[in-house]
Design an enzyme around this catalytic site. Sequence first.
Site, PDB file in Angstrom:
ATOM      1  N   TRP A 144      30.734  81.363  38.533  1.00  0.00           N
ATOM      2  CA  TRP A 144      31.221  80.278  38.028  1.00  0.00           C
ATOM      3  C   TRP A 144      32.588  79.754  38.424  1.00  0.00           C
ATOM      4  O   TRP A 144      32.955  78.530  38.367  1.00  0.00           O
ATOM      5  CB  TRP A 144      31.411  80.311  36.368  1.00  0.00           C
ATOM      6  CG  TRP A 144      31.966  81.483  36.049  1.00  0.00           C
ATOM      7  CD1 TRP A 144      31.515  82.761  35.559  1.00  0.00           C
ATOM      8  CD2 TRP A 144      33.526  81.862  36.162  1.00  0.00           C
ATOM      9  NE1 TRP A 144      32.224  83.443  35.169  1.00  0.00           N
ATOM     10  CE2 TRP A 144      33.617  83.126  35.529  1.00  0.00           C
ATOM     11  CE3 TRP A 144      34.623  81.148  36.292  1.00  0.00           C
ATOM     12  CZ2 TRP A 144      34.875  83.842  35.590  1.00  0.00           C
ATOM     13  CZ3 TRP A 144      35.752  81.940  36.551  1.00  0.00           C
ATOM     14  CH2 TRP A 144      35.883  83.075  35.953  1.00  0.00           C
ATOM     15  N   LYS A 168      20.291  80.620  41.791  1.00  0.00           N
ATOM     16  CA  LYS A 168      20.582  80.835  40.264  1.00  0.00           C
ATOM     17  C   LYS A 168      22.381  80.659  40.061  1.00  0.00           C
ATOM     18  O   LYS A 168      22.835  81.534  40.351  1.00  0.00           O
ATOM     19  CB  LYS A 168      20.318  82.301  40.036  1.00  0.00           C
ATOM     20  CG  LYS A 168      20.292  82.409  38.379  1.00  0.00           C
ATOM     21  CD  LYS A 168      21.500  83.635  38.067  1.00  0.00           C
ATOM     22  CE  LYS A 168      21.951  83.654  36.979  1.00  0.00           C
ATOM     23  NZ  LYS A 168      22.626  82.771  36.262  1.00  0.00           N
ATOM     24  N   PRO A 169      22.617  79.484  39.612  1.00  0.00           N
ATOM     25  CA  PRO A 169      23.917  79.308  39.173  1.00  0.00           C
ATOM     26  C   PRO A 169      24.285  80.142  37.919  1.00  0.00           C
ATOM     27  O   PRO A 169      23.759  80.603  37.206  1.00  0.00           O
ATOM     28  CB  PRO A 169      24.213  77.860  38.948  1.00  0.00           C
ATOM     29  CG  PRO A 169      22.758  77.199  38.480  1.00  0.00           C
ATOM     30  CD  PRO A 169      21.717  78.539  38.863  1.00  0.00           C
ATOM     31  N   SER A 229      30.655  89.714  40.545  1.00  0.00           N
ATOM     32  CA  SER A 229      31.655  90.973  40.320  1.00  0.00           C
ATOM     33  C   SER A 229      30.951  92.204  41.022  1.00  0.00           C
ATOM     34  O   SER A 229      29.858  92.192  41.163  1.00  0.00           O
ATOM     35  CB  SER A 229      31.644  91.125  38.612  1.00  0.00           C
ATOM     36  OG  SER A 229      30.327  91.547  38.363  1.00  0.00           O
ATOM     37  N   GLU A 250      29.267  89.335  48.052  1.00  0.00           N
ATOM     38  CA  GLU A 250      30.529  88.837  48.276  1.00  0.00           C
ATOM     39  C   GLU A 250      31.220  89.150  46.809  1.00  0.00           C
ATOM     40  O   GLU A 250      31.078  88.709  45.934  1.00  0.00           O
ATOM     41  CB  GLU A 250      30.580  87.420  48.460  1.00  0.00           C
ATOM     42  CG  GLU A 250      30.102  87.208  49.657  1.00  0.00           C
ATOM     43  CD  GLU A 250      31.056  87.541  50.872  1.00  0.00           C
ATOM     44  OE1 GLU A 250      32.091  87.837  50.676  1.00  0.00           O
ATOM     45  OE2 GLU A 250      30.513  87.227  52.031  1.00  0.00           O
ATOM     46  N   CYS A 284      38.132  85.096  44.258  1.00  0.00           N
ATOM     47  CA  CYS A 284      38.269  86.226  44.664  1.00  0.00           C
ATOM     48  C   CYS A 284      39.260  86.711  45.620  1.00  0.00           C
ATOM     49  O   CYS A 284      39.562  87.775  45.671  1.00  0.00           O
ATOM     50  CB  CYS A 284      36.795  86.453  45.283  1.00  0.00           C
ATOM     51  SG  CYS A 284      36.461  85.200  46.650  1.00  0.00           S
ATOM     52  N   GLU A 385      40.987  94.135  39.189  1.00  0.00           N
ATOM     53  CA  GLU A 385      41.259  92.702  39.664  1.00  0.00           C
ATOM     54  C   GLU A 385      41.710  91.892  38.670  1.00  0.00           C
ATOM     55  O   GLU A 385      41.132  92.062  37.469  1.00  0.00           O
ATOM     56  CB  GLU A 385      39.746  92.032  40.039  1.00  0.00           C
ATOM     57  CG  GLU A 385      39.811  90.945  40.550  1.00  0.00           C
ATOM     58  CD  GLU A 385      38.500  90.237  41.060  1.00  0.00           C
ATOM     59  OE1 GLU A 385      37.328  90.673  40.350  1.00  0.00           O
ATOM     60  OE2 GLU A 385      38.475  89.486  42.041  1.00  0.00           O
TER      61      GLU A 385
HETATM   62  P1  NDP Z   1      29.284  88.042  37.446  1.00  0.00           P
HETATM   63  O1  NDP Z   1      29.014  89.377  38.565  1.00  0.00           O
HETATM   64  O2  NDP Z   1      29.132  88.349  36.114  1.00  0.00           O
HETATM   65  O3  NDP Z   1      28.245  87.241  37.908  1.00  0.00           O
HETATM   66  C1  NDP Z   1      27.970  86.199  39.038  1.00  0.00           C
HETATM   67  C2  NDP Z   1      26.458  85.803  38.933  1.00  0.00           C
HETATM   68  O4  NDP Z   1      25.620  86.902  38.742  1.00  0.00           O
HETATM   69  C3  NDP Z   1      26.196  84.917  37.964  1.00  0.00           C
HETATM   70  O5  NDP Z   1      25.293  84.139  38.257  1.00  0.00           O
HETATM   71  C4  NDP Z   1      25.662  85.627  36.732  1.00  0.00           C
HETATM   72  O6  NDP Z   1      24.787  85.254  35.813  1.00  0.00           O
HETATM   73  C5  NDP Z   1      24.755  86.629  37.744  1.00  0.00           C
HETATM   74  N1  NDP Z   1      24.118  87.838  37.137  1.00  0.00           N
HETATM   75  C6  NDP Z   1      24.880  88.597  35.910  1.00  0.00           C
HETATM   76  N2  NDP Z   1      24.132  89.730  35.585  1.00  0.00           N
HETATM   77  C7  NDP Z   1      23.122  89.724  36.446  1.00  0.00           C
HETATM   78  C8  NDP Z   1      21.887  90.529  36.829  1.00  0.00           C
HETATM   79  N3  NDP Z   1      21.744  91.576  35.866  1.00  0.00           N
HETATM   80  N4  NDP Z   1      21.228  90.423  37.652  1.00  0.00           N
HETATM   81  C9  NDP Z   1      21.368  89.271  38.588  1.00  0.00           C
HETATM   82  N5  NDP Z   1      22.398  88.377  38.310  1.00  0.00           N
HETATM   83  C10 NDP Z   1      23.219  88.827  37.435  1.00  0.00           C
HETATM   84  O7  NDP Z   1      30.722  87.525  38.134  1.00  0.00           O
HETATM   85  P2  NDP Z   1      31.512  86.444  37.510  1.00  0.00           P
HETATM   86  O8  NDP Z   1      30.699  85.314  37.050  1.00  0.00           O
HETATM   87  O9  NDP Z   1      32.386  87.045  36.402  1.00  0.00           O
HETATM   88  O10 NDP Z   1      32.200  85.906  38.696  1.00  0.00           O
HETATM   89  C11 NDP Z   1      33.633  86.444  38.886  1.00  0.00           C
HETATM   90  C12 NDP Z   1      33.565  87.487  39.975  1.00  0.00           C
HETATM   91  O11 NDP Z   1      33.195  87.032  41.115  1.00  0.00           O
HETATM   92  C13 NDP Z   1      35.034  88.168  40.467  1.00  0.00           C
HETATM   93  O12 NDP Z   1      34.942  89.420  40.282  1.00  0.00           O
HETATM   94  C14 NDP Z   1      35.236  87.525  41.614  1.00  0.00           C
HETATM   95  O13 NDP Z   1      36.103  88.235  42.631  1.00  0.00           O
HETATM   96  C15 NDP Z   1      33.910  87.533  42.389  1.00  0.00           C
HETATM   97  N6  NDP Z   1      33.949  86.593  43.325  1.00  0.00           N
HETATM   98  C16 NDP Z   1      33.790  86.879  44.751  1.00  0.00           C
HETATM   99  C17 NDP Z   1      33.741  85.967  45.734  1.00  0.00           C
HETATM  100  C18 NDP Z   1      33.705  86.408  46.958  1.00  0.00           C
HETATM  101  O14 NDP Z   1      33.510  85.646  47.734  1.00  0.00           O
HETATM  102  N7  NDP Z   1      33.893  87.809  47.441  1.00  0.00           N
HETATM  103  C19 NDP Z   1      33.851  84.706  45.472  1.00  0.00           C
HETATM  104  C20 NDP Z   1      34.060  84.334  43.994  1.00  0.00           C
HETATM  105  C21 NDP Z   1      34.135  85.225  43.080  1.00  0.00           C
HETATM  106  P3  NDP Z   1      25.652  84.549  34.501  1.00  0.00           P
HETATM  107  O15 NDP Z   1      26.490  83.626  34.650  1.00  0.00           O
HETATM  108  O16 NDP Z   1      23.957  84.215  33.937  1.00  0.00           O
HETATM  109  O17 NDP Z   1      26.159  85.922  33.799  1.00  0.00           O
END
Ligand code: NDP
Length: 483
Positions: A144, A168-169, A229, A250, A284, A385
């Site tokens: 997000w 999948k957003p 994450s 990522e 990130c 983090e």
């Molecule tokens: P999450 O890992 O919780 O969610 C990321 C995505 O994964 C969302 O669309 C989420 O859906 C989905 N997701 C959650 N659980 C599952 C599952 N079991 N199977 C498949 N998909 C799933 O991360 P955050 O939303 O908390 O994002 C923040 C994190 O992203 C931070 O750690 C940040 O550092 C990292 N990040 C890394 C970047 C990079 O390029 N390295 C860039 C930006 C962020 P839902 O929303 O429905 O839970």
Amino acid sequence: MLIGGERVGSASGRTYEVCNPATGEVVDTVPLGNASDVEQAVDAAEKAFAEWAETSAEDRGVALANACELIKEHASEIAQLLTAEQGKTLFEANLEVHHLLHGLEFYAGLASKVRGSYVPLPQKGAYGLVIRQPIGVCAGIVPWNFPLTLMGTKVGPALAAGNTIVIKPASTTPLATLRTVELIQQATYAGGKGTLPAGAVSVVTGSGTEVGEALLAHPRVRRVAFTGSTEVGRHVMEVAGPQIKRITLELGGSDPMIVCEDADVGTAARMADTGRYFNCGQMCLGVKRLFVHSSVYDSFVDQLRSILAKKVVGPGTDRASRMGPLHLAYQRQEIEEQVDDARSRGARVTVGGARPTGDGLSTGNFYQATLLEDVPWESRVVREEVFGPVLPVFRFDDLDEAIALANDTPYGLGASIWTRDLVKANKAVEKLQAGNIWVNSLHYGYDELPFGGVKASGLGREHGPEALDYYLEPKGVVIAGLS
Ligand code: NDP
């Protein structure tokens, strides 16, 4: 959601609400998808793949460029949706749309420049070729914090290479993505005679545990691009790995920024501000641990403090706001717990450290820009983090020690050094454990350069021509019998 080029409801008929992080108000209602919706999106993507993979690379590039034109015409509407659902300021939302376009245009240009190779072989009358073919149906799972750019880093190279993709957003930020992908799906080429096949890009809205999980497990999804994450990234490997899917991850980061005694302190202080507090610190690759040489520490920190003191926190739609709310309430709570932990261990909170007060701020997830000094190394803000507007700053005297501390983290996404000394800069470039290093520069993900992490920050690369390697399979071919 958007499946096969059409806006559709969920198979179950269920919906959920998307809320504004600045006001708590409902912005819109979207379908709550599940595995049945994923099945339909994969069917549509597979059908579209048969046509898209056969479309010439030139036409694919033209279609992507046309998609950019359509997005530009609706840029302001998309930015407003993004601010309403994500919380970021309109200024930041407009920048994100701009960055999305820059990235998509980059892959529009690259579509026709994918090359294979000719390989001489040991025997006479034979040679080898390496041709590069699209993989098939891909999935892009997006967080997000930057819903549009992180969708674009998947859709751009996937389509340019001839694949189709299901997005999948994050469940809390589907709106700007839906509108943008709807426009991408309308893209044309060959003077309007050709169109992107329906289903080339679909968006399935719903939770990670239902929709995300179904995409990871689906046998006809051959490639998964995940941003999010580290914890969920591990899970992606566990589920998609046994099916030998192509995976890029990522993940999180805890980027260090090192400011040496000979740095341009004023510029470094401004870039530390942008690098940490842009997007309310929800980045990130943000500056998450700051190391400043003792001889310039006071001057640097004074300048940073005065920048932060002027930072207006407020709703993203308010022109005066320089920092919006945190995206989620639980995330603000996490930030507060991390700051309390540092405080209880003896850290000094020298800027911020609390929720701001004032008109209209009580309904949103607002938190002040925060600076922490004299932070014990075992504090959570150092070891974990921090996904919010909080920055611990440390003094150093010896560059080798600063680099050792900078590397003392499970993460390895980015790192920067500020110095005019080429020897120091070169040492940092060589020794810092990160996928991206910036010298005298803001931590920024250029579309032109490969972007990704080492250690727990991820696997594979997005951005740059390198990203295409993750959307193409090399095929070795032997042509023999020529003599
Ligand atoms: P999450 O890992 O919780 O969610 C990321 C995505 O994964 C969302 O669309 C989420 O859906 C989905 N997701 C959650 N659980 C599952 C599952 N079991 N199977 C498949 N998909 C799933 O991360 P955050 O939303 O908390 O994002 C923040 C994190 O992203 C931070 O750690 C940040 O550092 C990292 N990040 C890394 C970047 C990079 O390029 N390295 C860039 C930006 C962020 P839902 O929303 O429905 O839970």
